[in-house]
Write a protein that holds these residues in place. Structure first.
Motif, PDB file in Angstrom:
ATOM      1  N   GLU A 318      27.449  25.277  47.261  1.00  0.00           N
ATOM      2  CA  GLU A 318      26.841  25.266  48.585  1.00  0.00           C
ATOM      3  C   GLU A 318      27.784  25.802  49.662  1.00  0.00           C
ATOM      4  OE1 GLU A 318      23.365  21.891  48.676  1.00  0.00           O
ATOM      5  OE2 GLU A 318      25.295  21.397  49.565  1.00  0.00           O
ATOM      6  N   ALA A 319      29.087  25.558  49.474  1.00  0.00           N
ATOM      7  CA  ALA A 319      30.066  26.045  50.449  1.00  0.00           C
ATOM      8  C   ALA A 319      30.383  27.526  50.257  1.00  0.00           C
ATOM      9  CB  ALA A 319      31.352  25.221  50.344  1.00  0.00           C
ATOM     10  N   GLY A 320      29.813  28.140  49.225  1.00  0.00           N
ATOM     11  CA  GLY A 320      30.108  29.539  48.950  1.00  0.00           C
ATOM     12  C   GLY A 320      31.516  29.749  48.442  1.00  0.00           C
ATOM     13  N   ARG A 321      32.111  28.691  47.905  1.00  0.00           N
ATOM     14  CA  ARG A 321      33.514  28.753  47.501  1.00  0.00           C
ATOM     15  C   ARG A 321      33.690  29.075  46.020  1.00  0.00           C
ATOM     16  NH1 ARG A 321      37.467  30.043  46.421  1.00  0.00           N
ATOM     17  NH2 ARG A 321      39.572  29.339  46.939  1.00  0.00           N
ATOM     18  N   ALA A 322      32.649  28.977  45.215  1.00  0.00           N
ATOM     19  CA  ALA A 322      32.774  29.235  43.783  1.00  0.00           C
ATOM     20  C   ALA A 322      31.462  29.765  43.238  1.00  0.00           C
ATOM     21  CB  ALA A 322      33.177  27.960  43.031  1.00  0.00           C
ATOM     22  N   VAL A 323      31.563  30.540  42.175  1.00  0.00           N
ATOM     23  CA  VAL A 323      30.390  30.950  41.418  1.00  0.00           C
ATOM     24  C   VAL A 323      30.262  29.998  40.236  1.00  0.00           C
ATOM     25  CG1 VAL A 323      31.767  32.659  40.157  1.00  0.00           C
ATOM     26  CG2 VAL A 323      29.281  32.821  40.130  1.00  0.00           C
ATOM     27  N   VAL A 324      29.072  29.454  40.032  1.00  0.00           N
ATOM     28  CA  VAL A 324      28.826  28.500  38.955  1.00  0.00           C
ATOM     29  C   VAL A 324      28.178  29.239  37.790  1.00  0.00           C
ATOM     30  CG1 VAL A 324      27.652  26.370  38.292  1.00  0.00           C
ATOM     31  CG2 VAL A 324      28.620  26.600  40.589  1.00  0.00           C
ATOM     32  N   VAL A 325      28.727  29.053  36.598  1.00  0.00           N
ATOM     33  CA  VAL A 325      28.312  29.815  35.416  1.00  0.00           C
ATOM     34  C   VAL A 325      27.998  28.844  34.278  1.00  0.00           C
ATOM     35  CG1 VAL A 325      29.010  31.572  33.735  1.00  0.00           C
ATOM     36  CG2 VAL A 325      29.805  31.736  36.111  1.00  0.00           C
ATOM     37  N   GLY A 326      26.947  29.141  33.542  1.00  0.00           N
ATOM     38  CA  GLY A 326      26.634  28.348  32.355  1.00  0.00           C
ATOM     39  C   GLY A 326      25.186  27.958  32.279  1.00  0.00           C
ATOM     40  N   GLU A 327      24.925  26.649  32.074  1.00  0.00           N
ATOM     41  CA  GLU A 327      23.572  26.130  31.925  1.00  0.00           C
ATOM     42  C   GLU A 327      23.297  25.073  32.989  1.00  0.00           C
ATOM     43  OE1 GLU A 327      22.703  25.643  27.376  1.00  0.00           O
ATOM     44  OE2 GLU A 327      24.808  25.133  27.734  1.00  0.00           O
ATOM     45  N   ARG A 328      22.016  24.814  33.251  1.00  0.00           N
ATOM     46  CA  ARG A 328      21.668  23.760  34.198  1.00  0.00           C
ATOM     47  C   ARG A 328      22.273  22.439  33.737  1.00  0.00           C
ATOM     48  NH1 ARG A 328      17.270  22.595  37.911  1.00  0.00           N
ATOM     49  NH2 ARG A 328      16.368  24.643  37.472  1.00  0.00           N
ATOM     50  N   THR A 329      22.830  21.699  34.675  1.00  0.00           N
ATOM     51  CA  THR A 329      23.513  20.453  34.337  1.00  0.00           C
ATOM     52  C   THR A 329      22.513  19.325  34.083  1.00  0.00           C
ATOM     53  OG1 THR A 329      23.764  19.869  36.664  1.00  0.00           O
ATOM     54  CG2 THR A 329      25.550  21.143  35.644  1.00  0.00           C
ATOM     55  N   ALA A 330      23.039  18.154  33.709  1.00  0.00           N
ATOM     56  CA  ALA A 330      22.210  17.071  33.181  1.00  0.00           C
ATOM     57  C   ALA A 330      21.307  16.414  34.218  1.00  0.00           C
ATOM     58  CB  ALA A 330      23.104  16.010  32.543  1.00  0.00           C
ATOM     59  N   GLY A 331      21.670  16.453  35.496  1.00  0.00           N
ATOM     60  CA  GLY A 331      20.865  15.770  36.504  1.00  0.00           C
ATOM     61  C   GLY A 331      21.053  14.264  36.476  1.00  0.00           C
ATOM     62  N   ALA A 332      22.303  13.826  36.257  1.00  0.00           N
ATOM     63  CA  ALA A 332      22.638  12.396  36.249  1.00  0.00           C
ATOM     64  C   ALA A 332      23.706  12.179  37.313  1.00  0.00           C
ATOM     65  CB  ALA A 332      23.143  11.968  34.873  1.00  0.00           C
ATOM     66  N   VAL A 333      23.285  12.059  38.571  1.00  0.00           N
ATOM     67  CA  VAL A 333      24.228  12.180  39.677  1.00  0.00           C
ATOM     68  C   VAL A 333      24.186  10.998  40.642  1.00  0.00           C
ATOM     69  CG1 VAL A 333      25.222  13.896  41.258  1.00  0.00           C
ATOM     70  CG2 VAL A 333      23.659  14.647  39.505  1.00  0.00           C
ATOM     71  N   LEU A 334      23.650   9.863  40.233  1.00  0.00           N
ATOM     72  CA  LEU A 334      23.776   8.667  41.055  1.00  0.00           C
ATOM     73  C   LEU A 334      25.218   8.152  40.971  1.00  0.00           C
ATOM     74  CD1 LEU A 334      20.458   6.867  40.036  1.00  0.00           C
ATOM     75  CD2 LEU A 334      20.904   8.148  42.141  1.00  0.00           C
ATOM     76  N   ILE A 335      25.654   7.442  42.008  1.00  0.00           N
ATOM     77  CA  ILE A 335      27.019   6.934  42.048  1.00  0.00           C
ATOM     78  C   ILE A 335      27.039   5.547  41.411  1.00  0.00           C
ATOM     79  CG2 ILE A 335      28.938   6.276  43.534  1.00  0.00           C
ATOM     80  CD1 ILE A 335      27.939   8.380  45.533  1.00  0.00           C
ATOM     81  N   SER A 336      27.800   5.395  40.349  1.00  0.00           N
ATOM     82  CA  SER A 336      27.763   4.155  39.567  1.00  0.00           C
ATOM     83  C   SER A 336      29.106   3.440  39.584  1.00  0.00           C
ATOM     84  CB  SER A 336      27.352   4.449  38.125  1.00  0.00           C
ATOM     85  OG  SER A 336      28.324   5.270  37.495  1.00  0.00           O
ATOM     86  N   GLN A 337      29.077   2.163  39.214  1.00  0.00           N
ATOM     87  CA  GLN A 337      30.275   1.354  39.023  1.00  0.00           C
ATOM     88  C   GLN A 337      30.111   0.546  37.741  1.00  0.00           C
ATOM     89  OE1 GLN A 337      30.809  -1.022  42.540  1.00  0.00           O
ATOM     90  NE2 GLN A 337      31.570   0.665  43.761  1.00  0.00           N
ATOM     91  N   GLU A 338      31.243   0.089  37.221  1.00  0.00           N
ATOM     92  CA  GLU A 338      31.233  -0.659  35.968  1.00  0.00           C
ATOM     93  C   GLU A 338      31.570  -2.127  36.211  1.00  0.00           C
ATOM     94  OE1 GLU A 338      34.042   1.454  33.601  1.00  0.00           O
ATOM     95  OE2 GLU A 338      32.565   2.946  32.932  1.00  0.00           O
ATOM     96  N   THR A 339      30.983  -2.997  35.396  1.00  0.00           N
ATOM     97  CA  THR A 339      31.234  -4.436  35.453  1.00  0.00           C
ATOM     98  C   THR A 339      31.562  -4.930  34.048  1.00  0.00           C
ATOM     99  OG1 THR A 339      29.662  -4.717  37.277  1.00  0.00           O
ATOM    100  CG2 THR A 339      30.237  -6.691  36.021  1.00  0.00           C
ATOM    101  N   ARG A 340      32.650  -5.690  33.910  1.00  0.00           N
ATOM    102  CA  ARG A 340      32.978  -6.289  32.623  1.00  0.00           C
ATOM    103  C   ARG A 340      32.032  -7.451  32.346  1.00  0.00           C
ATOM    104  NH1 ARG A 340      35.694  -3.961  28.432  1.00  0.00           N
ATOM    105  NH2 ARG A 340      37.439  -2.753  29.237  1.00  0.00           N
ATOM    106  N   LEU A 341      31.566  -7.538  31.116  1.00  0.00           N
ATOM    107  CA  LEU A 341      30.658  -8.603  30.710  1.00  0.00           C
ATOM    108  C   LEU A 341      31.433  -9.726  30.016  1.00  0.00           C
ATOM    109  CD1 LEU A 341      27.753  -6.328  29.425  1.00  0.00           C
ATOM    110  CD2 LEU A 341      27.912  -7.538  31.618  1.00  0.00           C
TER     111      LEU A 341
END
Length: 411
Positions: A318-341
């Motif tokens: 989006e910033a025009g700073r890089a060209v992205v090459v390859g395949e569409r990414t996974a679409g798993a982009v929520l911000i997560s945290q971990e908890t020990r059980l």
């Protein structure tokens, strides 16, 4: 997830002569049920009170508790318990929501340590619930020696090994695979102690090009990248390889972006459960670099690039700073945290929504590359990398004044 040496807790009873075996078995069953209850209640409660969407995507969480809690309490081992937990968490339709058993969590913790392994990287196979797809086979490993191939499936059978069990050097494991033709291939693999795969690697074998391979957004990434970029001639091309990268720490993603974007530049917005929108801006954590580098940059991604390995190329694109090459990414982009059980397992849960600075929500969409380039299993087996070649070609086109200088689409 890589297979590795772990020390999983045991709930098995001690078998003794006479009536002792019955007493111990009954005690073990009660202990198992109590621990199952503690783990289930912790997972259910965390989702209820901490999930980023207070509406839980429309899921009736009380009904989920009534359905799955009896199943969880009745589970006889970790495999059964965590299968129930994952089935319940799947109701959220969120790739970040998941529970890792104690054995799996231990392997994840030991990922960058010298450990026992058979050399397989696995990912759940949703088309075959409970089974795993072979994502990669490590060179020089027992799995490679046995002929296991990328793309095969590991069947998780009731009487066979599963990822919820420990891996011990020298102790053979009976594993059943299904090859790409659908044929069952039962194999016995014996783990050996292997050196860890480095989290970050710089390849300077090509003149005028540095390829920075990043396995995960792990602690120290920003510092390492700053060291690799320090003193680099501005005409040197950079390729950041994020293929297969599962993501990781948000602060390390910010550090990477700080290597290429001005300080205090807004690159995304996160929205936690409270609904208050919080702007994310570069904090300048790229090692000892005093200013962002100006080198031409290409970022390699594929369908297994997730989370931080998606938001980073999206921000640079989006910033025009890089060209992205390859395949569409996974679409798993929520911000997560971990908890020990309570049993040593781990819950991963989304705690905030995420949109790019351009207002695009990447969840379930992924990043669309500027240049499409796929790598087949045959390419990998033959040592070819057409995606990397496409990235190098895209950078060369930019230098010749081509039309790839602007940002591409991220939807």
């Amino acid at each position: 997830m890589s297979l590795a040496l772990v020390a999983a807790p045991s709930f098995a009873g001690t078998v003794e002569a006479g009536g002792g075996a019955v007493v111990d078995a009954a005690s073990s069953t009660r202990d198992r049920a109590r621990m199952n209850q503690r783990v289930f209640d912790r997972v259910w409660g965390e989702v209820r009170s901490q999930y980023y969407d207070p509406g839980l995507h429309g899921v009736d969480w009380d009904a989920a508790r009534r359905t799955y809690r009896p199943q969880a309490l009745a589970a006889r081992d970790d495999r059964g318990l965590y299968a129930v937990l994952d089935e319940m968490l799947d109701l959220l339709d969120d790739d970040h929501a998941g529970a890792a058993s104690p054995a799996v969590a231990s392997r994840q913790d030991a990922l960058r340590q010298r450990r026992a392994a058979v050399g397989l990287s696995l990912r759940p196979a949703p088309e075959h619930p409970g089974d795993y797809r072979i994502e990669a086979v490590r060179r020089g490993s027992p799995a490679e020696a046995a002929g296991v191939q990328e793309g095969w499936r590991l069947r998780v059978l009731q009487d066979g090994w599963s990822p919820d069990q420990e891996v011990v050097a020298g102790q053979a494991m009976a594993m059943t695979f299904v090859d790409e033709a659908g044929h069952e291939r039962p194999l016995s693999l014996t783990p050996v102690v292997m050196e860890p795969v480095p989290a970050f690697v710089a390849d300077r074998s090509r003149p005028g090009v540095v390829v920075l391979r990043v396995e995960g957004f792990e602690a120290g990434l920003g510092r390492w990248m700053g060291q690799e970029l320090a003193g680099l001639p501005p005409e040197t091309d950079l390729v950041i390889d994020l293929r297969g990268n599962p993501g990781g720490r948000l602060m390390e993603a910010d550090a990477v972006l700080s290597c290429f974007l001005p300080r205090d530049q807004v690159w995304a917005t996160r929205t936690p459960r409270s609904g208050r929108r919080i702007a994310l801006s570069t904090a300048g954590g790229c090692g000892d670099l005093e200013a962002p580098v100006s080198n031409p940059v290409a970022v390699l991604v594929d369908a297994e690039s997730r989370s931080a390995a998606e938001l980073t190329p999206a921000a640079l694109q989006e910033a025009g700073r890089a060209v992205v090459v390859g395949e569409r990414t996974a679409g798993a982009v929520l911000i997560s945290q971990e908890t020990r059980l309570p049993d040593g397992g781990r819950l991963t849960l989304s705690r905030a929504d995420f949109v790019t600075s351009g207002g695009v929500r990447l969840e379930k969409r992924g990043v669309t590359p500027d240049v499409e380039a796929a790598v087949t299993r045959e390419d990998r087996r033959e040592g070819r990398d057409p995606a990397l070649e496409a990235a190098l070609g895209a950078l060369a086109a930019r230098e010749r004044g081509g039309d790839l200088a602007g940002p591409g689409p991220v939807v």
